[in-house]
Design an enzyme around this catalytic site. Structure first.
Site, mmCIF file in Angstrom:
data_model
loop_
_atom_site.group_PDB
_atom_site.id
_atom_site.type_symbol
_atom_site.label_atom_id
_atom_site.label_comp_id
_atom_site.label_asym_id
_atom_site.label_seq_id
_atom_site.Cartn_x
_atom_site.Cartn_y
_atom_site.Cartn_z
ATOM 1 N N ARG A 241 0.845 -1.193 0.000
ATOM 2 C CA ARG A 241 0.000 0.000 0.000
ATOM 3 C C ARG A 241 0.883 1.246 0.000
ATOM 4 N NH1 ARG A 241 -2.046 -3.589 3.891
ATOM 5 N NH2 ARG A 241 -4.131 -4.397 3.399
ATOM 6 N N LYS A 265 -2.101 -2.762 8.013
ATOM 7 C CA LYS A 265 -3.304 -2.422 8.762
ATOM 8 C C LYS A 265 -3.366 -3.223 10.055
ATOM 9 C CE LYS A 265 -6.294 -1.078 4.898
ATOM 10 N NZ LYS A 265 -7.571 -1.361 4.202
ATOM 11 N N HIS A 335 -2.701 2.573 -5.687
ATOM 12 C CA HIS A 335 -3.520 1.398 -5.447
ATOM 13 C C HIS A 335 -3.770 0.648 -6.747
ATOM 14 C CE1 HIS A 335 -5.455 -0.563 -2.086
ATOM 15 N NE2 HIS A 335 -6.507 -0.852 -2.845
ATOM 16 N N ARG A 338 -0.958 -1.596 -7.143
ATOM 17 C CA ARG A 338 -1.151 -2.744 -6.239
ATOM 18 C C ARG A 338 -2.103 -3.759 -6.889
ATOM 19 N NH1 ARG A 338 -1.237 -4.275 -0.664
ATOM 20 N NH2 ARG A 338 -3.270 -4.900 0.138
ATOM 21 N N HIS A 361 -3.622 -9.060 3.179
ATOM 22 C CA HIS A 361 -5.062 -9.165 3.379
ATOM 23 C C HIS A 361 -5.353 -10.089 4.557
ATOM 24 C CE1 HIS A 361 -6.018 -8.073 -1.096
ATOM 25 N NE2 HIS A 361 -5.895 -7.010 -0.336
ATOM 26 N N TYR A 370 -9.121 -10.568 -7.380
ATOM 27 C CA TYR A 370 -8.142 -10.536 -8.465
ATOM 28 C C TYR A 370 -8.251 -11.762 -9.367
ATOM 29 C CZ TYR A 370 -6.306 -6.786 -5.639
ATOM 30 O OH TYR A 370 -6.192 -5.631 -4.921
#
Length: 389
Positions: A241, A265, A335, A338, A361, A370
């Protein structure tokens, strides 16, 4: 409550005291106990303030008076004023999170939002670049007229000993998700909100250096060009990110194993590998670029802005968009790179679980989108090329 948007602050101040206290305690719980990012805290606080303001308008004077009718009325109101399905889903999630916390904390007699449903968010397939387009974008700083790659240095990069072995980095010394206040303002110097947006005066030439795609006609932009190449290489080459790449310190780069250590995150740390082109770009930047932009206040930041502070995500987005525009590529953001990295990994045969780990994730469902992108691209190619399509 300090920080946040002006409207959120004003609405918060107009709430009854018990509701203001509940909002502040909830924000503190998100930041300090749940270790949520400043952006997440800010978004959840804004949603809860909006919910409680709606409750007051419906006659509630304290959080304990919230019920499912009020919650549904609030979501219906949001939909009436044009909130998107994704926004409604997030606000419903914020309400459920607040309700669950408030019940555990004794603020609510029951978890009133537990049965609250939310619209299923429509997930658009992300726009991705083709592999050749992504390669052209990453190499754009070197392909600009007048851009030359620095000659190989005869000694080690600045700050290292000639006989130093690749350093295996240890635990981080700080936490970029550390809260500053209930609104979730960043409480760290690792991701400043804007000191590098204005540019600074070059001590040698007197010219004002601005952040953005490097200008090959300006010799003082060479360090910026080297930084841009590292930024682009890491964004596409690792799929991290933009906030993660801007939060990297020099010590987060393990040159021996060619991995970077990323704090994602929720404070989750992971190691992400990078390739030989990225290694060359990092070496060039540390040798010939970073020392030029560095100032006493630069600290350990890997990527620096024009004024010597840590490169911020807003500037990084502008850099990516500028290079894409100069090449005539589709509009793309960090992004988007990414998305492109993940799609190209899967198209190349990478395991879905491995891609999930690389991207950081927490749910495999976030990565599975994806696979849909790859299938759609395959279907488009089939329709275009097969005589029986």
């Amino acid at each position: 409550m300090t920080g946040g948007t002006r409207a959120t602050r004003a609405t918060h101040e107009a709430l009854p005291p018990a509701m203001r206290e509940a909002v502040d305690d909830f924000a503190d719980h998100l930041a300090r106990v749940r270790n949520r990012s400043a952006h997440t805290v800010r978004a959840y606080v804004a949603d809860v303030v909006s919910l409680l303001d709606h409750a007051v308008r419906m006659g509630c004077a304290a959080p304990a008076e919230l019920d499912l009718t009020v919650l549904r009325s609030w979501l219906a109101r949001q939909r009436t004023v044009g909130a998107a399905r994704t926004s409604l889903a997030r606000r419903a999630a914020a309400a459920r999170t607040f309700s669950a916390w408030a019940h555990r904390a004794g603020v609510l007699p029951a978890d009133v939002a537990a049965p609250l449903s939310s619209p299923r968010a429509h997930r658009d397939l992300p726009t991705v670049l083709r592999a050749d387009q992504a390669a052209a974008l990453v190499e754009a700083p070197d392909r600009r007229p007048g851009a030359t790659r620095p000659a190989e240095a005869t000694g080690p990069a600045a700050g290292t000993r000639p006989d130093a072995a690749p350093r295996i980095v240890g635990p981080r010394r700080d936490n970029p998700t550390r809260p500053a206040d209930p609104t979730g303002h960043e409480a760290t110097g690792r991701d400043p909100a804007g000191p590098d947006a204005d540019g600074r005066r070059d001590s040698a030439t007197g010219a004002t250096r601005q952040d953005g795609p490097a200008d090959p006609a300006r010799a003082e932009d060479e360090p910026v060009r080297l930084r841009d190449r590292v930024l682009l290489e890491l964004l596409y080459g690792t799929g991290v990110r933009v906030s993660e790449v801007c939060g990297l310190d020099v010590a987060d780069v393990d040159h021996g194993r060619r991995v970077i250590r990323v704090l994602g995150k929720g404070g989750r740390e992971r190691s992400v590998p990078y390739g030989v082109p990225a290694q060359r770009a990092i070496d060039d930047w540390l040798r010939s670029g970073r020392p030029v932009l560095a100032v006493p206040g630069s600290g350990e930041a890997l990527l620096l802005g024009a004024r010597g502070g840590r490169l911020n995500p807003t500037t990084a987005r502008r850099i990516v968009a500028g290079y894409a525009e100069s090449l005539g590529l589709p509009r793309v953001s960090p992004h988007g790179l990414r998305h492109s990295a993940a799609t190209h990994l899967l198209e190349g045969g990478a395991d879905l679980r491995a891609v999930q780990e690389l991207l950081g994730h927490s749910s495999l469902g976030s990565t599975q989108i994806y696979t849909h992108v790859s299938v759609e691209r395959l279907r488009a190619a089939y329709r275009q090329a097969h005589p029986r399509a």
